[in-house]
Design a protein around this motif. Structure first.
Motif, PDB file in Angstrom:
ATOM      1  N   HIS A 276       0.928  -1.283  -0.040  1.00  0.00           N
ATOM      2  CA  HIS A 276       0.051   0.029   0.182  1.00  0.00           C
ATOM      3  C   HIS A 276       0.906   1.195   0.084  1.00  0.00           C
ATOM      4  CE1 HIS A 276       0.657   1.457   3.915  1.00  0.00           C
ATOM      5  NE2 HIS A 276       0.670   0.177   4.304  1.00  0.00           N
ATOM      6  N   GLU A 277       2.085   1.086   0.431  1.00  0.00           N
ATOM      7  CA  GLU A 277       2.948   2.139   0.565  1.00  0.00           C
ATOM      8  C   GLU A 277       3.527   2.855  -0.719  1.00  0.00           C
ATOM      9  OE1 GLU A 277       6.252   2.021   3.388  1.00  0.00           O
ATOM     10  OE2 GLU A 277       4.818   1.699   4.938  1.00  0.00           O
TER      11      GLU A 277
ATOM     12  N   VAL B 259       1.398   3.055  -3.246  1.00  0.00           N
ATOM     13  CA  VAL B 259      -0.130   3.900  -3.640  1.00  0.00           C
ATOM     14  C   VAL B 259       0.290   5.447  -3.338  1.00  0.00           C
ATOM     15  CG1 VAL B 259      -2.466   3.808  -3.710  1.00  0.00           C
ATOM     16  CG2 VAL B 259      -1.438   1.745  -3.390  1.00  0.00           C
TER      17      VAL B 259
ATOM     18  N   ASN C  12      -3.925   5.906  -1.107  1.00  0.00           N
ATOM     19  CA  ASN C  12      -3.201   5.181  -0.002  1.00  0.00           C
ATOM     20  C   ASN C  12      -3.960   4.757   1.151  1.00  0.00           C
ATOM     21  OD1 ASN C  12      -1.181   5.160   2.373  1.00  0.00           O
ATOM     22  ND2 ASN C  12       0.170   5.121   0.476  1.00  0.00           N
TER      23      ASN C  12
ATOM     24  N   MET D  79      -5.888   1.672   0.302  1.00  0.00           N
ATOM     25  CA  MET D  79      -5.264   0.433  -0.253  1.00  0.00           C
ATOM     26  C   MET D  79      -4.783   0.049   1.415  1.00  0.00           C
ATOM     27  SD  MET D  79      -5.830  -0.330  -2.932  1.00  0.00           S
ATOM     28  CE  MET D  79      -7.434   0.657  -3.188  1.00  0.00           C
ATOM     29  N   TRP D  80      -4.520   0.651   2.213  1.00  0.00           N
ATOM     30  CA  TRP D  80      -4.115   0.216   3.617  1.00  0.00           C
ATOM     31  C   TRP D  80      -5.154  -0.280   4.428  1.00  0.00           C
ATOM     32  CZ3 TRP D  80      -5.533   2.470   8.603  1.00  0.00           C
ATOM     33  CH2 TRP D  80      -5.001   1.938   9.682  1.00  0.00           C
TER      34      TRP D  80
ATOM     35  N   THR E 197      -5.471  -3.895   2.352  1.00  0.00           N
ATOM     36  CA  THR E 197      -4.269  -4.622   2.794  1.00  0.00           C
ATOM     37  C   THR E 197      -4.749  -5.311   4.295  1.00  0.00           C
ATOM     38  OG1 THR E 197      -2.919  -3.049   3.397  1.00  0.00           O
ATOM     39  CG2 THR E 197      -2.793  -4.051   1.199  1.00  0.00           C
TER      40      THR E 197
END
Length: 179
Positions: A41-42, A44, A66, A69-70, A73
């Motif tokens: 995710h980092e 993104v 971001n 997505m964090w 995940t």
């Protein structure tokens, strides 16, 4: 003739060991890779719209892609690990893993649904309750049968667990067994 049979057994044993080591190494690699998958995710961007050559993601309910997505995940990695555990577990109680698998699956589907504003809502309870209503009594019945057999026979708990342990022949055999 005796030497030929010993060679066949030795060859069979080596192929079984090789297959077991290969499968075990693959599962270990899949587990070892999870920290790297979590930190994907980092990569993104911290923008509301994330454009890639495959898709465009518009973060409607989160501040940026971001963060979205964090959160995703944080749901996918536990589901991934639970699925590995479910398909590799040989204990009689492995069906109880379906409950957290269903919870994480529902949360991921809720995340992907653009109309929902909150992922962890109380609505998931109404979806999970029927699953729990089937799994818990099934596990209790298996447990009761084990203890009935212990009282009737002189077998140890380990011997009874070994009787109930499932060992499918192939990966597709494992998949077919569950569905």
């Amino acid at each position: 003739m005796k030497n030929s049979q010993e060679n066949d057994r030795s060859s069979n044993f080596r192929s079984i060991v090789k297959k077991t080591v290969t499968r075990g190494s693959l599962v270990a690699l899949m587990i070892a890779v999870t920290p790297y998958l979590f930190y994907l995710h980092e990569s993104v961007p911290k923008d509301k719209i994330w454009n890639t050559f495959l898709f465009t993601y518009n973060s409607r309910y989160f501040g940026d892609a971001n963060t979205a997505m964090w959160i995703l995940t944080g749901k996918i990695i536990p589901l991934y690990l639970l699925l590995i555990w479910f398909f590799t577990c040989r204990q009689w109680w492995y069906h109880s893993l379906i409950i957290p698998i269903a919870m994480y699956s529902y949360q991921i589907l809720g995340f992907l649904n653009d109309d929902l504003t909150y992922i962890d809502s109380s609505r998931q309870l109404f979806v999970i309750v029927p699953i729990i209503a089937v799994i818990i009594p099934s596990i209790y019945i298996v447990r009761a049968r084990i203890f009935n057999k212990i009282n009737e026979a002189d077998k140890s708990i380990q011997e009874l667990e070994d009787e109930l342990r499932v060992s499918p022949k192939s990966f597709w055999g494992t998949i077919k067994k569950y569905f």
